[in-house]
Design a protein around this motif. Structure first.
Motif, PDB file in Angstrom:
ATOM      1  N   THR A 194     105.531   7.024 112.449  1.00  0.00           N
ATOM      2  CA  THR A 194     104.578   7.669 111.539  1.00  0.00           C
ATOM      3  C   THR A 194     103.315   8.101 112.275  1.00  0.00           C
ATOM      4  O   THR A 194     102.988   7.602 113.357  1.00  0.00           O
ATOM      5  N   LEU A 195     102.616   9.053 111.648  1.00  0.00           N
ATOM      6  CA  LEU A 195     101.277   9.447 112.058  1.00  0.00           C
ATOM      7  C   LEU A 195     100.293   8.755 111.128  1.00  0.00           C
ATOM      8  O   LEU A 195     100.315   8.999 109.917  1.00  0.00           O
ATOM      9  N   VAL A 196      99.480   7.886 111.676  1.00  0.00           N
ATOM     10  CA  VAL A 196      98.529   7.115 110.884  1.00  0.00           C
ATOM     11  C   VAL A 196      97.180   7.825 110.917  1.00  0.00           C
ATOM     12  O   VAL A 196      96.686   8.177 111.993  1.00  0.00           O
ATOM     13  N   ARG A 197      96.609   8.030 109.744  1.00  0.00           N
ATOM     14  CA  ARG A 197      95.304   8.658 109.657  1.00  0.00           C
ATOM     15  C   ARG A 197      94.380   7.790 108.811  1.00  0.00           C
ATOM     16  O   ARG A 197      94.610   7.601 107.610  1.00  0.00           O
ATOM     17  N   GLY A 198      93.377   7.245 109.455  1.00  0.00           N
ATOM     18  CA  GLY A 198      92.365   6.492 108.722  1.00  0.00           C
ATOM     19  C   GLY A 198      91.301   7.446 108.205  1.00  0.00           C
ATOM     20  O   GLY A 198      90.752   8.250 108.973  1.00  0.00           O
ATOM     21  N   ILE A 199      90.999   7.390 106.914  1.00  0.00           N
ATOM     22  CA  ILE A 199      90.079   8.344 106.297  1.00  0.00           C
ATOM     23  C   ILE A 199      88.993   7.611 105.521  1.00  0.00           C
ATOM     24  O   ILE A 199      89.111   6.410 105.225  1.00  0.00           O
ATOM     25  N   ASP A 200      87.951   8.330 105.195  1.00  0.00           N
ATOM     26  CA  ASP A 200      86.919   7.857 104.276  1.00  0.00           C
ATOM     27  C   ASP A 200      87.181   8.547 102.942  1.00  0.00           C
ATOM     28  O   ASP A 200      86.933   9.751 102.808  1.00  0.00           O
ATOM     29  N   PRO A 201      87.725   7.849 101.935  1.00  0.00           N
ATOM     30  CA  PRO A 201      88.083   8.494 100.667  1.00  0.00           C
ATOM     31  C   PRO A 201      86.924   9.244 100.002  1.00  0.00           C
ATOM     32  O   PRO A 201      87.151  10.242  99.300  1.00  0.00           O
ATOM     33  N   ALA A 202      85.704   8.814 100.235  1.00  0.00           N
ATOM     34  CA  ALA A 202      84.560   9.468  99.598  1.00  0.00           C
ATOM     35  C   ALA A 202      84.256  10.821 100.225  1.00  0.00           C
ATOM     36  O   ALA A 202      83.692  11.697  99.560  1.00  0.00           O
TER      37      ALA A 202
END
Length: 417
Positions: free
Chosen positions: A117-125
Motif C-alpha cells: 500500500t501507499l500510506v498517506r498521513g494527512i491532517d483532516p482539518a
C-alpha cells in the motif's frame, strides 16, 4: 461591385453537371469528394473531442486524490521546518490551499491476505483545501483522530482484503526494529474508519489514509515529510513549481501533478497525435479525389477553355477558374464537416444513449470501465488546425489540374469542334 469572372465561372462549373446528363458522372465524383472531406473532418473532430473528454475525466479523477504540487524532503525524511515551508508556499499568489502530509509505503494485512500500500498521513482539518477527495469524504476523514490509529482505505483495497468499517487490520512498516533476537518488523493494528472511492483504480486499490501524527509515530518521523498545494489554475502547475523552487528555503524537492503521471499523459498525447495523422489521411484521400474530378472537367471543358483564350483570357485566369471550382468543393465539404462534427461532439451525451437504447447495447459497462458515459470536450486548438489542413489539402489538389487547363492550346482544342 463586379465579381471577377474567374470566380463566377468557377462557381458555375461547380454547380454545373447536376442538371445535365453529360456531366452527371463528373458531378457525382465531385459530390463524393465533398462528402469524403465532410466525413473526414467530422470524424477528426468527434474522435479528438472524445479523447479530450476521456483525458479530462481521468485527469479530474486523478486530481481528486493527487494535489497539484508536492513539496517534500529528500529521501523521505521529515521536513526541517514544516511551518516555515507552509508559510512560504502560501505567499505565492497562485496557491489557494496547503496541507502537510506523510508519505510512505507499507504492507497491510488482514488474516492471511496481505497487500502493498501507499500510506498517506494527512491532517483532516486541512486536507479538504488541497484535494476534492477530502472535501467529498469529510465526515469519514474526521474520524481520523490522533492517537486512535484509525485508517481510511480505498474501496478496491478494502474489497480485496474483505474488510469494512470497524474491522481491524495490521500495518507493517518496512523499516524493522532491532532487538536481541534480530531485526523484527514493526507491526501496528489499525481500525478501519471507512472507505473512499475516487474512481481511479490505481489509488482505490492501494491508498491508505491515516492521521499524520499517527503516521509519524509508526514510521518514526519527527514531522511531516512534505506539503501539498492546490493552485488557482492546475495548468500553471509547472510554472508555479519553478517559482517555488526559487522562493522556498532549504533543500527541498518539488513535483507537480504532470510529473507524477508523466508516462500516462505522454501516452495519451501520442495516441492523439497518431489518431490525428491517421484520420487526416482520410481527408487527404477525399481531397485528392478532386484531382480526378478536375482532370475530367478540364477534358470536358476544353472547348470552353479555348474560347475563353481566344477572347483574351490569360493562362493565369484559366488556372484561377479551376482552382476556384476545386476550392469551392473543399470549402463546402470542410464547412459541412465542421458543422456535423461539432454538432455530434457537443451532443454526444444525448446521441450515444439514444443509440444504446436503439441497439439494446452498452458501450461502456460500469463494471469494466471507470467511465460509464461517453465524454466529449471539443477544443479550438484541435478544430482550427483540422479546418485549415482540410482547406490546404483541397487547394493543393486543384493546382495540377488547373495548371493543365492553363496549358490547353486553343487551336488544337477547336480543331474538331
Amino acid at each position: 461591385m463586379q465579381i471577377p469572372y474567374e470566380l463566377a465561372l468557377g462557381w458555375r462549373y461547380t454547380r454545373a453537371g447536376r442538371a445535365t446528363r453529360r456531366n452527371g458522372f463528373i458531378s457525382f465524383i465531385s459530390g463524393v469528394s465533398m462528402l469524403g472531406i465532410a466525413l473526414g473532418v467530422a470524424a477528426l473532430i468527434i474522435v479528438l473531442s472524445v479523447m479530450n473528454g476521456f483525458q479530462k475525466e481521468v485527469r479530474d479523477r486523478m486530481l481528486s486524490v493527487v494535489s497539484h504540487i508536492e513539496i517534500f524532503a529528500p529521501q523521505g525524511a521529515a521536513l526541517p521546518d514544516p511551518a516555515r515551508t507552509l508559510a512560504e508556499a502560501k505567499q505565492n499568489p497562485n496557491v489557494v490551499g496547503a496541507a502537510p502530509f506523510v508519505a510512505a509505503q507499507a504492507l497491510l494485512a488482514r488474516g492471511e491476505d496481505m497487500k502493498g500500500t501507499l500510506v498517506r498521513g494527512i491532517d483532516p482539518a486541512l486536507e479538504g483545501a488541497v484535494t476534492d477527495l477530502a472535501a467529498t469524504n469529510e465526515e469519514v476523514l474526521h474520524k481520523l483522530v490522533p492517537g486512535e490509529f484509525r485508517v481510511v482505505l480505498g474501496g478496491e483495497l478494502a474489497r480485496a482484503l474483505g474488510v469494512r468499517a470497524g474491522d481491524v487490520v495490521t500495518l507493517i512498516a518496512p523499516a524493522g526494529q532491532v532487538t536481541p533476537a534480530g531485526v523484527v518488523p514493526r507491526l501496528k493494528q489499525m481500525t478501519v474508519a471507512g472507505t473512499f472511492d475516487s474512481g481511479h483504480y490505481e489509488y482505490d486499490s492501494a491508498l491508505v489514509l491515516l492521521h499524520h501524527e499517527d503516521a509519524q509515530r509508526i514510521f518514526r518521523l519527527e514531522g511531516p515529510t512534505g506539503v501539498r498545494l492546490k493552485l488557482k489554475d492546475l495548468h500553471q502547475a509547472r510554472e508555479v513549481a519553478q517559482q517555488l523552487a526559487q522562493s522556498l528555503s532549504g533543500m527541498l524537492l518539488i513535483r507537480d501533478w504532470t510529473q507524477q503521471n508523466r508516462t500516462w499523459f505522454a501516452a495519451v498525447q501520442l495516441e492523439k497525435r497518431m489518431m490525428f495523422i491517421i484520420l487526416t489521411l482520410i481527408v487527404a484521400v477525399a481531397a485528392f479525389n478532386l484531382v480526378s474530378t478536375l482532370v475530367m472537367t478540364v477534358t470536358d471543358k476544353r472547348a470552353d477553355i479555348a474560347i475563353l483564350r481566344t477572347l483574351g483570357a490569360s493562362p493565369k485566369s484559366i488556372m484561377g477558374i479551376f482552382v476556384v471550382q476545386g476550392a469551392m468543393v473543399g470549402v463546402i465539404g470542410t464547412a459541412v464537416g465542421l458543422l456535423l462534427g461539432l454538432g455530434i461532439a457537443f451532443n454526444i451525451d444525448v446521441i450515444v444513449p439514444a443509440i444504446e437504447r436503439a441497439l439494446h447495447a452498452n458501450f461502456l459497462p460500469k463494471d469494466i470501465y471507470l467511465i460509464s458515459k461517453m465524454p466529449s470536450e471539443p477544443q479550438s486548438s484541435d478544430i482550427v488546425p483540422i479546418g485549415l489542413i482540410s482547406l490546404v489539402l483541397a487547394f493543393v489538389a486543384t493546382l495540377y489540374p488547373s495548371w493543365r487547363a492553363s496549358r490547353v492550346n486553343p487551336a488544337e482544342a477547336l480543331r474538331y469542334e
